[in-house]
Write a protein that holds these residues in place. Structure first.
Motif, mmCIF file in Angstrom:
data_model
loop_
_atom_site.group_PDB
_atom_site.id
_atom_site.type_symbol
_atom_site.label_atom_id
_atom_site.label_comp_id
_atom_site.label_asym_id
_atom_site.label_seq_id
_atom_site.Cartn_x
_atom_site.Cartn_y
_atom_site.Cartn_z
ATOM 1 N N PRO A 42 11.917 -0.910 14.952
ATOM 2 C CA PRO A 42 13.113 -0.149 14.576
ATOM 3 C C PRO A 42 13.849 -0.812 13.410
ATOM 4 C CG PRO A 42 13.503 -1.362 16.603
ATOM 5 C CD PRO A 42 12.068 -1.591 16.227
ATOM 6 N N LEU A 43 14.314 0.009 12.480
ATOM 7 C CA LEU A 43 15.143 -0.486 11.382
ATOM 8 C C LEU A 43 16.583 -0.078 11.644
ATOM 9 C CD1 LEU A 43 13.191 0.254 8.063
ATOM 10 C CD2 LEU A 43 13.388 -1.878 9.328
ATOM 11 N N GLU A 44 17.470 -1.017 11.566
ATOM 12 C CA GLU A 44 18.891 -0.735 11.703
ATOM 13 C C GLU A 44 19.401 -0.093 10.411
ATOM 14 O OE1 GLU A 44 20.669 -1.195 14.487
ATOM 15 O OE2 GLU A 44 18.861 -1.924 15.471
ATOM 16 N N ALA A 45 20.521 0.587 10.503
ATOM 17 C CA ALA A 45 21.124 1.216 9.324
ATOM 18 C C ALA A 45 21.366 0.166 8.248
ATOM 19 C CB ALA A 45 22.426 1.896 9.705
ATOM 20 N N GLY A 46 20.881 0.437 7.036
ATOM 21 C CA GLY A 46 21.041 -0.478 5.915
ATOM 22 C C GLY A 46 20.034 -1.615 5.871
ATOM 23 N N GLN A 47 19.089 -1.647 6.799
ATOM 24 C CA GLN A 47 18.114 -2.740 6.889
ATOM 25 C C GLN A 47 16.866 -2.443 6.061
ATOM 26 O OE1 GLN A 47 16.666 -3.489 10.874
ATOM 27 N NE2 GLN A 47 15.971 -5.522 10.365
ATOM 28 N N THR A 48 16.216 -3.515 5.594
ATOM 29 C CA THR A 48 14.955 -3.434 4.866
ATOM 30 C C THR A 48 13.904 -4.257 5.594
ATOM 31 O OG1 THR A 48 16.084 -3.197 2.744
ATOM 32 C CG2 THR A 48 13.796 -3.926 2.671
ATOM 33 N N LEU A 49 12.706 -3.693 5.727
ATOM 34 C CA LEU A 49 11.550 -4.410 6.246
ATOM 35 C C LEU A 49 10.620 -4.654 5.065
ATOM 36 C CD1 LEU A 49 9.628 -5.464 8.495
ATOM 37 C CD2 LEU A 49 8.791 -3.113 8.692
ATOM 38 N N SER A 50 10.326 -5.919 4.775
ATOM 39 C CA SER A 50 9.461 -6.268 3.644
ATOM 40 C C SER A 50 8.214 -6.974 4.147
ATOM 41 C CB SER A 50 10.190 -7.181 2.660
ATOM 42 O OG SER A 50 11.286 -6.511 2.088
ATOM 43 N N ILE A 51 7.062 -6.582 3.600
ATOM 44 C CA ILE A 51 5.789 -7.191 3.955
ATOM 45 C C ILE A 51 5.103 -7.594 2.657
ATOM 46 C CG2 ILE A 51 3.554 -6.808 5.048
ATOM 47 C CD1 ILE A 51 5.061 -4.604 6.729
ATOM 48 N N LYS A 52 4.764 -8.885 2.542
ATOM 49 C CA LYS A 52 4.130 -9.405 1.328
ATOM 50 C C LYS A 52 2.802 -10.051 1.703
ATOM 51 C CE LYS A 52 8.581 -10.290 -0.733
ATOM 52 N NZ LYS A 52 9.552 -11.245 -1.193
ATOM 53 N N GLN A 53 1.841 -9.926 0.820
ATOM 54 C CA GLN A 53 0.526 -10.514 1.018
ATOM 55 C C GLN A 53 0.447 -11.883 0.349
ATOM 56 O OE1 GLN A 53 -1.564 -8.869 3.090
ATOM 57 N NE2 GLN A 53 0.204 -7.525 3.220
ATOM 58 N N ASN A 54 -0.545 -12.670 0.761
ATOM 59 C CA ASN A 54 -0.823 -13.933 0.081
ATOM 60 C C ASN A 54 -1.313 -13.629 -1.331
ATOM 61 O OD1 ASN A 54 -0.283 -15.615 2.322
ATOM 62 N ND2 ASN A 54 -2.300 -15.142 3.155
ATOM 63 N N VAL A 55 -1.188 -14.591 -2.222
ATOM 64 C CA VAL A 55 -1.627 -14.407 -3.609
ATOM 65 C C VAL A 55 -3.098 -14.005 -3.612
ATOM 66 C CG1 VAL A 55 -2.026 -15.569 -5.808
ATOM 67 C CG2 VAL A 55 0.062 -16.024 -4.517
ATOM 68 N N GLY A 56 -3.391 -12.911 -4.297
ATOM 69 C CA GLY A 56 -4.758 -12.423 -4.411
ATOM 70 C C GLY A 56 -5.186 -11.465 -3.308
ATOM 71 N N ASP A 57 -4.388 -11.331 -2.248
ATOM 72 C CA ASP A 57 -4.714 -10.406 -1.157
ATOM 73 C C ASP A 57 -4.043 -9.062 -1.386
ATOM 74 O OD1 ASP A 57 -6.235 -12.306 0.145
ATOM 75 O OD2 ASP A 57 -4.590 -12.956 1.447
ATOM 76 N N GLU A 58 -4.672 -8.018 -0.873
ATOM 77 C CA GLU A 58 -4.133 -6.660 -0.976
ATOM 78 C C GLU A 58 -3.937 -6.091 0.419
ATOM 79 O OE1 GLU A 58 -6.907 -4.484 -3.372
ATOM 80 O OE2 GLU A 58 -6.423 -5.609 -5.172
ATOM 81 N N ASP A 59 -2.933 -5.255 0.571
ATOM 82 C CA ASP A 59 -2.620 -4.605 1.845
ATOM 83 C C ASP A 59 -3.239 -3.210 1.853
ATOM 84 O OD1 ASP A 59 -1.523 -3.495 4.120
ATOM 85 O OD2 ASP A 59 0.549 -3.990 3.626
ATOM 86 N N TRP A 60 -4.145 -2.964 2.786
ATOM 87 C CA TRP A 60 -4.776 -1.654 2.940
ATOM 88 C C TRP A 60 -4.363 -1.003 4.261
ATOM 89 C CZ3 TRP A 60 -7.004 0.725 -1.027
ATOM 90 C CH2 TRP A 60 -7.333 -0.045 -2.135
ATOM 91 N N SER A 61 -3.241 -1.440 4.818
ATOM 92 C CA SER A 61 -2.748 -0.907 6.092
ATOM 93 C C SER A 61 -2.258 0.531 5.948
ATOM 94 C CB SER A 61 -1.570 -1.748 6.603
ATOM 95 O OG SER A 61 -1.943 -3.093 6.753
ATOM 96 N N VAL A 62 -2.192 1.206 7.080
ATOM 97 C CA VAL A 62 -1.544 2.510 7.160
ATOM 98 C C VAL A 62 -0.299 2.306 8.010
ATOM 99 C CG1 VAL A 62 -1.734 4.887 7.972
ATOM 100 C CG2 VAL A 62 -3.707 3.769 6.914
ATOM 101 N N TYR A 63 0.848 2.691 7.470
ATOM 102 C CA TYR A 63 2.120 2.521 8.156
ATOM 103 C C TYR A 63 2.604 3.869 8.669
ATOM 104 C CZ TYR A 63 2.128 -2.092 6.065
ATOM 105 O OH TYR A 63 1.790 -3.370 5.705
ATOM 106 N N GLU A 64 3.151 3.863 9.871
ATOM 107 C CA GLU A 64 3.662 5.099 10.468
ATOM 108 C C GLU A 64 5.186 5.078 10.457
ATOM 109 O OE1 GLU A 64 2.819 7.984 14.232
ATOM 110 O OE2 GLU A 64 2.436 5.863 14.488
#
Length: 85
Positions: A42-64
């Motif tokens: 859950p994200l609270e009002a005004g909140q940000t969820l950030s996801i970062k990869q390691n250098v050289g890695d790519e994110d191929w996830s599917v987010y709902e």
């Protein structure tokens, strides 16, 4: 020479979104938005969820993104840092 591009996206309904090989992705819920969850987090009002990869890695996830009913509108802003291909 730039090696990345920033994509800024808006979502107003529950759906799945693909990271598409991004280096970083963030989800921002404005304080005026209905309640929302990202992959069950859950994200609270005004909140940000950030996801970062390691250098050289790519994110191929599917987010709902799942909005819940409330008195406001459904609003979610997503920013992706993408490699230039």
């Amino acid at each position: 020479m730039a090696r990345t591009i920033t994509e800024n996206l808006y979502y107003g309904k529950s759906q799945q979104i693909a990271a598409e090989g991004c280096y970083a992705i963030s989800f921002f819920r404005p304080s005026t938005s209905n309640p929302v969850q990202i992959n069950g987090i859950p994200l609270e009002a005004g909140q940000t969820l950030s996801i970062k990869q390691n250098v050289g890695d790519e994110d191929w996830s599917v987010y709902e993104i799942v909005f819940y009913s409330g008195a406001s509108t459904n609003e979610m802003y997503v920013t992706k840092i993408m490699p230039i291909r």
